[in-house]
Write a protein that holds these residues in place. Structure first.
Motif, PDB file in Angstrom:
ATOM      1  N   VAL A 427     102.156   8.516 -50.730  1.00  0.00           N
ATOM      2  CA  VAL A 427     102.376   8.041 -49.446  1.00  0.00           C
ATOM      3  C   VAL A 427     103.981   7.998 -49.125  1.00  0.00           C
ATOM      4  N   VAL A 428     104.451   8.743 -47.896  1.00  0.00           N
ATOM      5  CA  VAL A 428     105.751   8.392 -47.634  1.00  0.00           C
ATOM      6  C   VAL A 428     106.000   7.273 -47.133  1.00  0.00           C
ATOM      7  N   MET A 429     107.226   6.303 -47.701  1.00  0.00           N
ATOM      8  CA  MET A 429     107.212   5.192 -47.359  1.00  0.00           C
ATOM      9  C   MET A 429     108.940   4.817 -47.638  1.00  0.00           C
ATOM     10  N   GLU A 430     109.777   5.792 -47.942  1.00  0.00           N
ATOM     11  CA  GLU A 430     111.234   5.529 -47.858  1.00  0.00           C
ATOM     12  C   GLU A 430     111.989   6.584 -47.401  1.00  0.00           C
ATOM     13  N   LYS A 431     112.813   6.374 -46.601  1.00  0.00           N
ATOM     14  CA  LYS A 431     113.904   7.148 -46.131  1.00  0.00           C
ATOM     15  C   LYS A 431     114.843   7.495 -47.129  1.00  0.00           C
ATOM     16  N   GLN A 432     115.192   8.909 -47.322  1.00  0.00           N
ATOM     17  CA  GLN A 432     116.067   9.154 -48.530  1.00  0.00           C
ATOM     18  C   GLN A 432     117.446   8.780 -47.879  1.00  0.00           C
ATOM     19  N   SER A 433     117.619   9.158 -46.624  1.00  0.00           N
ATOM     20  CA  SER A 433     119.149   8.874 -46.112  1.00  0.00           C
ATOM     21  C   SER A 433     119.513   7.553 -46.105  1.00  0.00           C
ATOM     22  N   THR A 434     118.699   6.667 -45.819  1.00  0.00           N
ATOM     23  CA  THR A 434     119.017   5.230 -45.589  1.00  0.00           C
ATOM     24  C   THR A 434     118.387   4.351 -46.468  1.00  0.00           C
ATOM     25  N   GLY A 435     117.196   4.814 -47.299  1.00  0.00           N
ATOM     26  CA  GLY A 435     116.515   3.908 -47.989  1.00  0.00           C
ATOM     27  C   GLY A 435     115.579   2.984 -47.305  1.00  0.00           C
ATOM     28  N   ALA A 457     102.679   1.709 -50.254  1.00  0.00           N
ATOM     29  CA  ALA A 457     101.861   2.911 -50.251  1.00  0.00           C
ATOM     30  C   ALA A 457     100.555   2.769 -50.613  1.00  0.00           C
ATOM     31  N   THR A 458      99.994   1.895 -51.136  1.00  0.00           N
ATOM     32  CA  THR A 458      98.640   1.559 -51.677  1.00  0.00           C
ATOM     33  C   THR A 458      97.857   0.739 -50.448  1.00  0.00           C
ATOM     34  N   ALA A 459      98.451  -0.012 -50.028  1.00  0.00           N
ATOM     35  CA  ALA A 459      98.067  -0.703 -48.736  1.00  0.00           C
ATOM     36  C   ALA A 459      97.736   0.315 -47.364  1.00  0.00           C
ATOM     37  N   THR A 460      98.572   1.186 -47.395  1.00  0.00           N
ATOM     38  CA  THR A 460      98.609   2.258 -46.440  1.00  0.00           C
ATOM     39  C   THR A 460      97.539   3.153 -46.841  1.00  0.00           C
ATOM     40  N   ALA A 461      97.379   3.571 -48.218  1.00  0.00           N
ATOM     41  CA  ALA A 461      96.111   4.495 -48.370  1.00  0.00           C
ATOM     42  C   ALA A 461      94.786   3.784 -48.148  1.00  0.00           C
ATOM     43  N   ALA A 462      94.737   2.412 -48.297  1.00  0.00           N
ATOM     44  CA  ALA A 462      93.404   1.703 -48.091  1.00  0.00           C
ATOM     45  C   ALA A 462      93.031   1.625 -46.532  1.00  0.00           C
ATOM     46  N   GLY A 463      94.214   1.635 -45.680  1.00  0.00           N
ATOM     47  CA  GLY A 463      94.108   1.724 -44.440  1.00  0.00           C
ATOM     48  C   GLY A 463      93.685   2.874 -43.590  1.00  0.00           C
ATOM     49  N   ILE A 464      94.186   3.930 -44.172  1.00  0.00           N
ATOM     50  CA  ILE A 464      93.672   5.435 -43.953  1.00  0.00           C
ATOM     51  C   ILE A 464      92.185   5.457 -44.350  1.00  0.00           C
ATOM     52  N   ALA A 465      91.933   5.258 -45.721  1.00  0.00           N
ATOM     53  CA  ALA A 465      90.600   5.240 -46.034  1.00  0.00           C
ATOM     54  C   ALA A 465      89.600   4.576 -44.982  1.00  0.00           C
ATOM     55  N   ALA A 466      90.105   3.298 -44.610  1.00  0.00           N
ATOM     56  CA  ALA A 466      89.301   2.686 -43.559  1.00  0.00           C
ATOM     57  C   ALA A 466      89.071   3.337 -42.243  1.00  0.00           C
ATOM     58  N   LEU A 467      89.999   4.108 -42.018  1.00  0.00           N
ATOM     59  CA  LEU A 467      89.922   4.912 -40.595  1.00  0.00           C
ATOM     60  C   LEU A 467      88.820   6.167 -40.825  1.00  0.00           C
ATOM     61  N   GLY A 499      99.469  13.600 -58.004  1.00  0.00           N
ATOM     62  CA  GLY A 499      97.939  13.679 -57.596  1.00  0.00           C
ATOM     63  C   GLY A 499      97.795  14.821 -56.560  1.00  0.00           C
ATOM     64  N   TRP A 500      96.807  14.535 -55.672  1.00  0.00           N
ATOM     65  CA  TRP A 500      96.551  15.442 -54.572  1.00  0.00           C
ATOM     66  C   TRP A 500      97.560  15.624 -53.477  1.00  0.00           C
ATOM     67  N   GLY A 501      98.423  14.697 -53.441  1.00  0.00           N
ATOM     68  CA  GLY A 501      99.335  14.792 -52.803  1.00  0.00           C
ATOM     69  C   GLY A 501      99.342  13.783 -51.432  1.00  0.00           C
ATOM     70  N   LYS A 502      99.944  14.063 -50.262  1.00  0.00           N
ATOM     71  CA  LYS A 502     100.179  13.069 -49.216  1.00  0.00           C
ATOM     72  C   LYS A 502      98.965  13.092 -48.735  1.00  0.00           C
ATOM     73  N   LEU A 503      98.423  11.783 -48.141  1.00  0.00           N
ATOM     74  CA  LEU A 503      97.276  11.735 -47.388  1.00  0.00           C
ATOM     75  C   LEU A 503      97.394  12.144 -45.900  1.00  0.00           C
ATOM     76  N   ASN A 504      96.474  12.640 -45.219  1.00  0.00           N
ATOM     77  CA  ASN A 504      96.565  13.100 -44.004  1.00  0.00           C
ATOM     78  C   ASN A 504      95.363  12.430 -43.109  1.00  0.00           C
TER      79      ASN A 504
END
Length: 510
Positions: A427-435, A457-467, A499-504
């Motif tokens: 899961v994308v969760m950090e801006k490279q430019s500013t952190g 990232a984990t909590a975000t993935a759980a939310g996407i799974a709920a969707l 792994g399988w990459g970014k969740l969509n």
């Protein structure tokens, strides 16, 4: 006459030997004068982690396991089984530990311990052996002082494992360099979850109806597009963490507001000796917010599955599962979630360096009950990021291991995020430019905080799974997981690090 006597003696010896081979333990030795030091134990663990990527107590000697007990609270986690049983772990959810054979096995194990321990603890009562009672999985938690007791257990056919509950070197390794954020009296991964007043509209968040903030990183997972088809309604997520702040109304009395309606929030505690669900760390509050915070009217951060129901469980004091009570708390939390038919998804952004077979039993128990589980791959502020890749229990195949990456390239983990072959999704969760990290609910108030690492990232993935599960309510756990997998950015190829990459979320809800 002598020949007959000799033959009789041989027969008796053979019978005695045969009977001895049926005993559920092997020869033992007395305790050494002093246990190994923490430094010696930790060095062995470090070597195993570097060589294998994981550490299991079965690879340690009797003396080392006993020394780990002496260097902690002496509590031993003992998994038991009746003689002749096999593959218990894979069917632990089907076992009735109140059946006669299992009760008998448990009693024999406790008696084995008692008979040896009472030689050293004169006033020990057998009824006082167990630190905590277990009602679902075949394990006992007992205090052991004698090396001989440990050897008897590890050599017994009645014992699946015998491991020190409260020994894990993660806190020691963390102390070698500047410590993680902490509250006064708190632990690692705690503190700092306060309002971020410097957030910029349009860059750090998008304002959405009725008056909520969608985190900047949602766009990388097409979450807002997925909301046109699913908002998580009808799905219950369980967050196993440090509890929830009573001062964050969006996870309390304001859980149903704005476009979030007809759902429930439940707060429980499984941490032994505790009755309060109050989050003294802040971590559990932010994880709950990422997954399920309401699409509100008060300007706070909106959770990924803003119409999903929530169970938030206080199972630990901080993000390290490094005490006996925390092992028990996490184990009981998974069992609780497994036995609650309304819970579909379990998210845990916690971990440890050494494995715990008791937690593994509990996770296998929940897996057998059809739960979809997400665990954090690991987040470090210092040494553990290079010491180990994915941490336990994200290393288990029964859970989906998640880590965080930066926004510019999938091949770049966040500054503190672990990676490795056991990772399933990122899961994308950090801006490279500013952190800057993803948004969530702060411990109080309606100005969002930011939270990073594989945790968010984990909590975000759980939310996407709920969707996804809300969009396809008749699906099984494996069907939901397949949707997440085939729609991820890397499919059909699985990376050795990400792994399988970014969740969509949008593609997964089609």
């Amino acid at each position: 006459m002598k020949k007959r006597y000799f033959l009789c003696a041989m027969v008796l010896i053979l019978i005695a030997c045969h009977k001895k081979s049926d005993q559920p333990y092997s020869p033992v030795t007395e305790s050494p004068q002093s246990p190994m030091s923490k430094q010696q134990i930790n060095e062995f663990i470090r070597q195993q982690l570097v060589q294998k990527g994981t550490f299991d107590w079965k690879d340690a000697s009797d003396e080392m396991v006993w020394s780990a007990l002496q260097n902690s609270d002496s509590l031993l986690s003992v998994g038991y089984q009746p003689l002749g049983e096999t593959a218990v772990e894979s069917r632990v959810h089907t076992i009735n530990i109140n059946a006669a054979a299992w009760v008998n096995a448990r009693d024999q194990v406790l008696d084995l311990i008692y008979q040896e321990e009472k030689r050293h603890r004169l006033y020990l009562q057998k009824e006082a052996l167990e630190a905590w009672k277990e009602y679902n999985i075949p394990v006992v938690n007992v205090k052991v002082s004698s090396l001989k007791s440990l050897q008897l257990l590890r050599g017994s056919s009645l014992v699946r494992y015998a491991e020190p509950m409260g020994y894990d070197p993660i806190a020691t390794f963390e102390q070698r360099v500047p410590a993680a954020r902490s509250l006064s009296g708190g632990g690692s991964g705690c503190g700092g979850y306060v309002a971020n007043t410097g957030l910029v509209s349009g860059s750090d968040y998008t304002t959405i109806l009725p008056n909520a903030k969608a985190s900047w990183n949602y766009a990388y997972h097409n979450i807002q597009n997925a909301w046109l088809k699913s908002t998580g309604a009808g799905v219950k997520i369980m967050v196993i963490d440090t509890g929830v702040s009573p001062d964050q109304e969006n996870l309390g009395t304001g859980f149903n507001q704005g476009q979030s309606t007809n759902r429930t929030v439940e707060k429980i505690v499984t941490l032994p000796y505790e009755t309060s669900t109050i989050d003294g760390c802040g971590h559990g509050t932010t994880m709950s917010g990422v997954a399920t915070a309401p699409r509100c009217t008060n300007g706070n951060a909106c959770g990924v599955a803003y119409n999903a129901s929530l169970v938030v469980c206080r199972a630990v004091n901080d993000v390290f599962i490094d005490g006996s009570s925390e092992v028990k708390g996490v184990s009981d939390a998974y069992v609780w979630g497994a036995n609650n038919s309304s819970v579909k998804i379990i998210s845990m952004s916690l971990g440890r360096l050494t494995s715990s077979s008791q937690i593994r039993d509990a996770i296998q128990y929940a897996y057998g009950k059809g739960k979809l589980m997400f665990c954090a791959g690991g987040t470090s502020y210092n040494i553990t990021s290079w010491l180990v890749g994915v941490i336990f229990p994200a290393t288990l195949t029964q859970v989906q291991a998640v880590t965080g990456i930066q926004d510019k390239a999938i091949s770049t983990a966040c500054d503190d995020c672990h990676k490795g072959s056991q990772i399933d999704f990122v899961v994308v969760m950090e801006k490279q430019s500013t952190g800057l990290h993803g948004l969530s609910t702060a411990v109080s108030g309606n100005v969002p905080t930011t939270v990073g690492g594989s945790s968010v990232a984990t909590a975000t993935a759980a939310g996407i799974a709920a969707l996804v599960w809300s969009r396809f309510p008749s699906y099984s756990r494996d069907q939901v997981l397949n949707k997440l997998t085939v729609s991820a950015s890397g499919y059909p190829y699985k990376s050795s690090s990400f792994g399988w990459g970014k969740l969509n979320a949008d593609a997964a809800t089609n």
